[in-house]
Scaffold this motif. Structure first.
Motif, PDB file in Angstrom:
ATOM      1  N   LEU B  98       0.872  -1.290   0.045  1.00  0.00           N
ATOM      2  CA  LEU B  98       0.235  -0.163  -0.017  1.00  0.00           C
ATOM      3  C   LEU B  98       0.800   1.419  -0.093  1.00  0.00           C
ATOM      4  N   PRO B  99       1.807   1.459   0.969  1.00  0.00           N
ATOM      5  CA  PRO B  99       2.451   2.743   1.152  1.00  0.00           C
ATOM      6  C   PRO B  99       3.005   3.045  -0.536  1.00  0.00           C
ATOM      7  N   ALA B 100       3.660   2.287  -0.995  1.00  0.00           N
ATOM      8  CA  ALA B 100       4.150   2.809  -2.310  1.00  0.00           C
ATOM      9  C   ALA B 100       3.068   3.180  -3.504  1.00  0.00           C
ATOM     10  N   THR B 101       1.960   2.427  -3.504  1.00  0.00           N
ATOM     11  CA  THR B 101       0.813   2.917  -4.189  1.00  0.00           C
ATOM     12  C   THR B 101       0.480   4.426  -3.687  1.00  0.00           C
ATOM     13  N   ILE B 102       0.476   4.644  -2.497  1.00  0.00           N
ATOM     14  CA  ILE B 102      -0.007   6.024  -1.962  1.00  0.00           C
ATOM     15  C   ILE B 102       0.918   6.902  -2.476  1.00  0.00           C
ATOM     16  N   GLN B 103       1.945   6.806  -2.137  1.00  0.00           N
ATOM     17  CA  GLN B 103       3.375   7.667  -2.567  1.00  0.00           C
ATOM     18  C   GLN B 103       3.129   8.031  -4.029  1.00  0.00           C
ATOM     19  N   LEU B 104       3.089   7.253  -4.927  1.00  0.00           N
ATOM     20  CA  LEU B 104       2.804   7.407  -6.407  1.00  0.00           C
ATOM     21  C   LEU B 104       1.621   8.337  -6.584  1.00  0.00           C
ATOM     22  N   ALA B 105       0.320   7.758  -5.782  1.00  0.00           N
ATOM     23  CA  ALA B 105      -0.621   8.850  -6.138  1.00  0.00           C
ATOM     24  C   ALA B 105      -0.546  10.076  -5.636  1.00  0.00           C
ATOM     25  N   VAL B 106       0.133  10.303  -4.383  1.00  0.00           N
ATOM     26  CA  VAL B 106       0.560  11.743  -4.204  1.00  0.00           C
ATOM     27  C   VAL B 106       1.480  12.638  -5.120  1.00  0.00           C
ATOM     28  N   GLY B 107       2.539  11.822  -5.667  1.00  0.00           N
ATOM     29  CA  GLY B 107       3.268  12.261  -6.571  1.00  0.00           C
ATOM     30  C   GLY B 107       2.327  12.854  -8.046  1.00  0.00           C
ATOM     31  N   GLY B 108       1.635  11.661  -8.194  1.00  0.00           N
ATOM     32  CA  GLY B 108       0.825  12.092  -9.411  1.00  0.00           C
ATOM     33  C   GLY B 108       0.028  13.304  -9.167  1.00  0.00           C
ATOM     34  N   MET B 109      -0.683  13.327  -7.913  1.00  0.00           N
ATOM     35  CA  MET B 109      -1.571  14.686  -7.880  1.00  0.00           C
ATOM     36  C   MET B 109      -0.786  15.786  -7.785  1.00  0.00           C
ATOM     37  N   LEU B 110       0.229  15.742  -7.176  1.00  0.00           N
ATOM     38  CA  LEU B 110       1.023  17.028  -7.104  1.00  0.00           C
ATOM     39  C   LEU B 110       1.499  17.456  -8.428  1.00  0.00           C
ATOM     40  N   VAL B 111       1.771  16.449  -9.374  1.00  0.00           N
ATOM     41  CA  VAL B 111       2.128  16.990 -10.970  1.00  0.00           C
ATOM     42  C   VAL B 111       0.674  17.642 -11.480  1.00  0.00           C
ATOM     43  N   MET B 112      -0.502  16.805 -11.059  1.00  0.00           N
ATOM     44  CA  MET B 112      -1.712  17.143 -11.547  1.00  0.00           C
ATOM     45  C   MET B 112      -2.031  18.615 -11.169  1.00  0.00           C
ATOM     46  N   VAL B 113      -1.896  18.966  -9.819  1.00  0.00           N
ATOM     47  CA  VAL B 113      -2.275  20.284  -9.643  1.00  0.00           C
ATOM     48  C   VAL B 113      -1.108  21.304  -9.940  1.00  0.00           C
ATOM     49  N   LEU B 114       0.097  21.042 -10.133  1.00  0.00           N
ATOM     50  CA  LEU B 114       1.115  21.977 -10.824  1.00  0.00           C
ATOM     51  C   LEU B 114       0.992  22.223 -11.924  1.00  0.00           C
ATOM     52  N   ILE B 115       0.024  21.236 -12.918  1.00  0.00           N
ATOM     53  CA  ILE B 115      -0.165  21.675 -14.287  1.00  0.00           C
ATOM     54  C   ILE B 115      -1.378  22.313 -14.242  1.00  0.00           C
ATOM     55  N   ALA B 116      -2.575  21.708 -13.691  1.00  0.00           N
ATOM     56  CA  ALA B 116      -3.982  21.944 -13.841  1.00  0.00           C
ATOM     57  C   ALA B 116      -4.424  23.390 -13.453  1.00  0.00           C
ATOM     58  N   ALA B 117      -3.678  23.846 -12.156  1.00  0.00           N
ATOM     59  CA  ALA B 117      -4.127  24.983 -11.430  1.00  0.00           C
ATOM     60  C   ALA B 117      -3.701  26.131 -12.309  1.00  0.00           C
ATOM     61  N   PRO B 118      -2.525  26.250 -12.649  1.00  0.00           N
ATOM     62  CA  PRO B 118      -2.057  27.596 -13.439  1.00  0.00           C
ATOM     63  C   PRO B 118      -2.770  27.677 -14.854  1.00  0.00           C
ATOM     64  N   LEU B 119      -2.692  26.231 -15.370  1.00  0.00           N
ATOM     65  CA  LEU B 119      -3.438  26.288 -16.728  1.00  0.00           C
ATOM     66  C   LEU B 119      -4.937  26.570 -16.657  1.00  0.00           C
ATOM     67  N   GLY B 120      -5.741  26.162 -15.640  1.00  0.00           N
ATOM     68  CA  GLY B 120      -7.138  26.476 -15.592  1.00  0.00           C
ATOM     69  C   GLY B 120      -7.357  27.831 -15.196  1.00  0.00           C
ATOM     70  N   ILE B 121      -6.730  28.500 -14.329  1.00  0.00           N
ATOM     71  CA  ILE B 121      -6.613  29.833 -13.871  1.00  0.00           C
ATOM     72  C   ILE B 121      -6.320  30.571 -15.092  1.00  0.00           C
ATOM     73  N   LEU B 122      -5.467  30.379 -16.065  1.00  0.00           N
ATOM     74  CA  LEU B 122      -4.994  31.431 -17.014  1.00  0.00           C
ATOM     75  C   LEU B 122      -6.225  31.343 -18.116  1.00  0.00           C
ATOM     76  N   ALA B 123      -6.711  30.170 -18.231  1.00  0.00           N
ATOM     77  CA  ALA B 123      -7.663  29.923 -19.355  1.00  0.00           C
ATOM     78  C   ALA B 123      -8.957  30.569 -18.895  1.00  0.00           C
ATOM     79  N   ALA B 124      -9.263  30.759 -17.642  1.00  0.00           N
ATOM     80  CA  ALA B 124     -10.367  31.473 -16.950  1.00  0.00           C
ATOM     81  C   ALA B 124     -10.280  32.849 -17.078  1.00  0.00           C
ATOM     82  N   LYS B 125      -9.010  33.009 -16.768  1.00  0.00           N
ATOM     83  CA  LYS B 125      -8.641  34.590 -17.072  1.00  0.00           C
ATOM     84  C   LYS B 125      -8.949  35.287 -18.129  1.00  0.00           C
ATOM     85  N   TYR B 126      -8.269  34.462 -19.226  1.00  0.00           N
ATOM     86  CA  TYR B 126      -8.470  34.866 -20.713  1.00  0.00           C
ATOM     87  C   TYR B 126      -9.294  34.105 -21.613  1.00  0.00           C
ATOM     88  N   PRO B 127     -10.577  34.039 -21.300  1.00  0.00           N
ATOM     89  CA  PRO B 127     -11.392  32.903 -22.156  1.00  0.00           C
ATOM     90  C   PRO B 127     -11.412  33.391 -23.618  1.00  0.00           C
TER      91      PRO B 127
END
Lengths: 291, 313
Positions: B98-127
């Motif tokens: 289990l721990p290895a799976t959770i660690q990877l999930a956290v890593g994946g979500m971190l990457v997701m947030v780092l990409i999705a948050a700026p991209l989503g906010i910029l897209a909404a700011k300049y639709p």
């Protein structure tokens, strides 16, 4: 296999502005998607009559060759023509995913229609089932069935169908619920139309657009699921040429011959992009909104 | 609120019952005789008497309904049997992986947030302007690229060609980079668009106009006021797409030889190690339902309108 499941909650909205502005050619994504899909269909079904190598015949003497006139994209680790295998793979992918979606719609749409219109105990029973199944990720079911009944394409398709129908049942039911008290339905009922006529003639046309959009977007997801599980060895089994399985075949050689994994991957991506473009284009065109 | 929890708990019980019935039935339908499978691994000559004895020991001579009942009873005590191949209790194997799976999930979500948050906010700011188009293109590619292929390409470029990062296995921090990137990329595609839609919707609300009228800085309105409301649909989808996350984990853990649950299940399927398969299915099914329950509860924290029972969003 990542997909927005929010599309499943798609609801139908009446077009606000009708007219020529909404004509087909105004939707570049739809046109692009359709063109890509047409090319792929030609590639899959016309291609094999131009490149006439058998996708299954192994020629150990000619393994891992580079491109030549006989093998335009070279050969794989068993000396099979890669281009022919890609074409056969396209046939399989397009054919199976279309079949899956058709089956799923044929189960989900009638159930949703009946459940929404008849209501009562039937509706309650169907909805309990939908709720139960919806908590099971489709992939988990695919793993379960592959795990116990053995990995092959039929079991994979079975797993996908068992889960996917609920999306259609849900969408159709929610539209029927909002339509069934409307005047045209009441009028039909007063006029003595049978249940069948009301469902088929009056309600079915209302649900057609959202179902088509849902189906178009689902095709891409189904293709990704099938190829991912085939890559893992839990779907289509060798020697059948499926793109995900081909990628797996090419894996041991990918340091030296990366083409073996690049071609099938590009194939999968183009098919899925085409389906997503068509789905999005249709959604705009038919004015179906996700909530 | 209490009603909601009760309904969700009931659903949890119902789904676990369905899952247990499904796995039990499939286990019985599965090809191959588990008794022979166990005896085979010991590589000894098997006599008829040995076979009968083991069959009796495992309770396979009982009627099916009795077998199901006793199996369910064992399950309640968290006893999921032993792996056919390794002979270890299934629960131990799950906990160890289990721990290895959770660690990877956290890593994946971190990457997701780092990409999705700026991209989503910029897209909404300049639709409708170029950041929006870039984010749309990214979403299309992200939703269409097979994750195992993306992973292979990353391995090829970063591990084989440039030799910057390890290809497989779990080691130091550097071994997290490629699997997390692969896992996070596809998720980011979905969430960036979702964030954009949510932000656009909340930016058109009255309270945003009120905030603007009060002269609150634009970035503060975006991050503090609009983002909070936009997180609701993101959270819903997050709960609903737990299954996709797990699916991604299976593919990516296998690809990168990651010592987690996802790699374990594929191995177990090939080895026909049914107790492990069963344990994994029950465990992940439970997990998915619980996450959805938690997501429902988190709503009320994010949206006071739900908390005080004044209608939904």
């Amino acid at each position: 296999m990542g997909e927005p499941q929010y599309v499943k909650a798609a609801v139908f909205q009446r077009p606000l502005r009708l007219g020529l502005r909404r004509s087909l050619l105004r939707k570049p994504s739809l046109v692009l998607g359709m063109s890509l899909l047409t090319l792929l269909v030609l590639f899959a079904w016309i291609g094999p009559s131009i490149v006439i190598n058998d996708p299954l015949t192994a020629q150990m003497a000619e393994r891992l060759q580079g491109p030549s006139w006989k093998y335009p994209l070279g050969t794989d680790h068993l000396g099979r023509c890669i281009l022919s295998r890609l074409m056969a793979g396209a046939q399989l992918t397009l054919g199976v995913s279309a079949l899956v979606i058709a089956t799923v719609a044929l189960i989900g749409v009638p159930l949703g229609l009946l459940s929404g219109y008849v209501g009562g105990r039937f509706d309650a029973a169907v909805m309990r089932l939908v709720d139960g199944v919806s908590a099971l990720p489709e992939f988990l079911l695919a793993i379960t069935i592959a795990g116990f009944l053995g990995p092959n394409l039929a079991n994979l398709v079975l797993a996908i169908v068992m889960v996917k129908w609920i999306g259609y049942a849900r969408v159709v039911r929610s539209i029927v619920l909002s339509e069934r008290e409307k005047e045209y339905v009441l009028a039909a009922r007063v006029a003595g139309s049978s249940l069948w006529t009301i469902l088929w003639r009056h309600l079915l046309p209302q649900i057609l657009s959202p179902v088509i959009v849902l189906a178009a977007l689902d095709v891409g997801k189904v293709i990704l699921t099938i190829s991912a599980l085939s890559y893992l060895g839990l779907g289509v089994q060798p020697p059948v040429p499926e793109w995900g399985a081909m990628l797996n075949d090419g894996r041991p050689y990918f340091q030296t011959i990366p083409e073996l994994m690049i071609y099938p991957g590009i194939g999968i991506m183009i098919v899925v992009i085409a389906c997503n473009l068509i789905g999005e284009g249709l959604r705009d065109l038919l004015d179906v909104r996700s909530r | 609120m209490g009603k909601l929890i009760a309904a969700r708990l009931w659903q949890l019980v119902f789904v676990m019952f369905l899952l247990s019935l499904l796995t039990f039935t499939l286990m019985k339908l599965a090809p191959g005789d588990p008794v022979m499978l166990i005896l085979d691994t010991e590589e000894l000559a098997v006599t008829q008497a040995d076979e009968e004895a083991l069959r009796k020991e495992l309770g396979f001579d009982q009627p099916l309904i009795t077998q199901y009942a006793s199996w369910l009873f064992q399950l309640m005590k968290l006893d999921m049997g032993e792996s056919y191949i390794k002979g270890k209790p299934v629960l131990d194997e799950l906990i160890q992986r289990l721990p290895a799976t959770i660690q990877l999930a956290v890593g994946g979500m971190l990457v997701m947030v780092l990409i999705a948050a700026p991209l989503g906010i910029l897209a909404a700011k300049y639709p409708g302007r170029w950041p929006d188009h870039v984010s749309r293109l990214f979403a299309l590619i992200g939703a269409s690229i097979p994750s195992f292929w993306l992973g292979l390409l990353l391995i090829y470029v970063f591990a084989y060609q440039w030799k910057w990062l390890p290809t497989m296995g779990k080691g130091g921090l550097s071994s997290f980079i490629l699997p997390s990137l692969t896992l996070g990329f596809a998720m980011a595609a979905v969430y960036s668009r979702l964030l954009r839609t949510g932000l656009l919707e909340s930016l058109s609300q009255e309270y945003i106009r009120a905030a603007r009228a009060r002269g609150i800085a634009e970035w503060r309105i975006m991050t503090k006021h609009a983002l909070r409301a936009a997180l609701l649909p993101v959270l819903t989808v997050f709960g609903m797409s737990m299954g996709n996350l797990l699916a991604g984990q299976v593919v990516i853990e296998t690809l990168f030889s990651w010592p987690g649950l996802g790699g374990m299940i594929v191995e177990a399927i090939f080895q026909r190690d049914y107790p492990i398969v069963q344990g994994y299915v029950l465990f992940t099914g439970f997990f998915v339902v619980v996450v959805n329950l938690l997501v429902d509860l988190t709503y009320s924290l994010l949206d006071p309108r739900i908390r005080f029972g004044k209608g939904g969003v």
